[in-house]
Design a protein around this motif. Sequence first.
Motif, PDB file in Angstrom:
ATOM      1  N   THR A 286     -11.144  68.794  35.217  1.00 45.48           N
ATOM      2  CA  THR A 286     -11.038  67.345  35.351  1.00 45.48           C
ATOM      3  C   THR A 286     -11.819  66.853  36.568  1.00 45.48           C
ATOM      4  OG1 THR A 286      -8.831  67.432  34.381  1.00 45.48           O
ATOM      5  CG2 THR A 286      -9.419  65.407  35.520  1.00 45.48           C
TER       6      THR A 286
ATOM      7  N   ASP B  63     -19.508  71.464  29.975  1.00 48.92           N
ATOM      8  CA  ASP B  63     -19.414  70.156  29.341  1.00 48.92           C
ATOM      9  C   ASP B  63     -18.960  69.100  30.354  1.00 48.92           C
ATOM     10  OD1 ASP B  63     -19.483  68.368  27.044  1.00 48.92           O
ATOM     11  OD2 ASP B  63     -17.286  68.397  27.150  1.00 48.92           O
ATOM     12  N   LEU B  64     -18.035  69.463  31.220  1.00 46.96           N
ATOM     13  CA  LEU B  64     -17.586  68.528  32.260  1.00 46.96           C
ATOM     14  C   LEU B  64     -18.756  68.147  33.164  1.00 46.96           C
ATOM     15  CD1 LEU B  64     -15.220  67.028  33.722  1.00 46.96           C
ATOM     16  CD2 LEU B  64     -15.139  69.021  35.220  1.00 46.96           C
TER      17      LEU B  64
ATOM     18  N   GLN C  24     -20.964  65.688  31.333  1.00 48.61           N
ATOM     19  CA  GLN C  24     -20.352  64.356  31.230  1.00 48.61           C
ATOM     20  C   GLN C  24     -20.357  63.626  32.574  1.00 48.61           C
ATOM     21  OE1 GLN C  24     -16.666  63.928  28.944  1.00 48.61           O
ATOM     22  NE2 GLN C  24     -16.951  66.058  28.291  1.00 48.61           N
TER      23      GLN C  24
ATOM     24  N   THR D 132      -8.157  73.411  31.679  1.00 49.14           N
ATOM     25  CA  THR D 132      -8.778  72.104  31.541  1.00 49.14           C
ATOM     26  C   THR D 132      -9.410  71.734  32.877  1.00 49.14           C
ATOM     27  OG1 THR D 132      -7.151  71.398  29.894  1.00 49.14           O
ATOM     28  CG2 THR D 132      -8.392  69.663  31.007  1.00 49.14           C
TER      29      THR D 132
ATOM     30  N   ILE E 170     -12.664  62.107  33.841  1.00 50.07           N
ATOM     31  CA  ILE E 170     -13.356  62.844  32.796  1.00 50.07           C
ATOM     32  C   ILE E 170     -12.736  64.233  32.747  1.00 50.07           C
ATOM     33  CG2 ILE E 170     -15.592  63.734  32.029  1.00 50.07           C
ATOM     34  CD1 ILE E 170     -16.874  61.517  33.792  1.00 50.07           C
ATOM     35  N   SER E 171     -12.417  64.693  31.555  1.00 53.06           N
ATOM     36  CA  SER E 171     -11.863  66.042  31.435  1.00 53.06           C
ATOM     37  C   SER E 171     -12.487  66.765  30.253  1.00 53.06           C
ATOM     38  CB  SER E 171     -10.343  66.000  31.302  1.00 53.06           C
ATOM     39  OG  SER E 171      -9.965  65.358  30.120  1.00 53.06           O
ATOM     40  N   SER E 172     -12.468  68.085  30.346  1.00 54.49           N
ATOM     41  CA  SER E 172     -13.051  68.906  29.297  1.00 54.49           C
ATOM     42  C   SER E 172     -12.450  70.302  29.356  1.00 54.49           C
ATOM     43  CB  SER E 172     -14.565  68.996  29.486  1.00 54.49           C
ATOM     44  OG  SER E 172     -15.135  69.844  28.502  1.00 54.49           O
ATOM     45  N   LYS E 173     -12.453  70.966  28.225  1.00 52.12           N
ATOM     46  CA  LYS E 173     -12.005  72.363  28.157  1.00 52.12           C
ATOM     47  C   LYS E 173     -13.098  73.313  28.647  1.00 52.12           C
ATOM     48  CE  LYS E 173      -8.093  71.448  26.077  1.00 52.12           C
ATOM     49  NZ  LYS E 173      -6.855  71.498  26.770  1.00 52.12           N
ATOM     50  N   GLU E 174     -14.349  72.846  28.648  1.00 53.85           N
ATOM     51  CA  GLU E 174     -15.490  73.658  29.072  1.00 53.85           C
ATOM     52  C   GLU E 174     -16.065  73.106  30.372  1.00 53.85           C
ATOM     53  OE1 GLU E 174     -16.503  76.392  27.473  1.00 53.85           O
ATOM     54  OE2 GLU E 174     -14.940  76.108  25.959  1.00 53.85           O
TER      55      GLU E 174
END
Length: 56
Positions: free
Chosen positions: A48, A14-15, A18, A46, A7-11
Amino acid sequence: MLQIEIISSKEEDDLVYQVNYFLSKIDECLINDIKYSSFISNGEITYTCLIVYIIR
């Protein structure tokens, strides 16, 4: 059998959301390992998470 979920996210928030959502869908005793990392690419961070879990 082992499976992975990436799972990855810029925020970062948000990570976390998720990852918690994914973990709520599986039995916690099936989790083998969790790794968090962050990296910078093109000036953007990013976040992760790699989750290793067992499928029965």
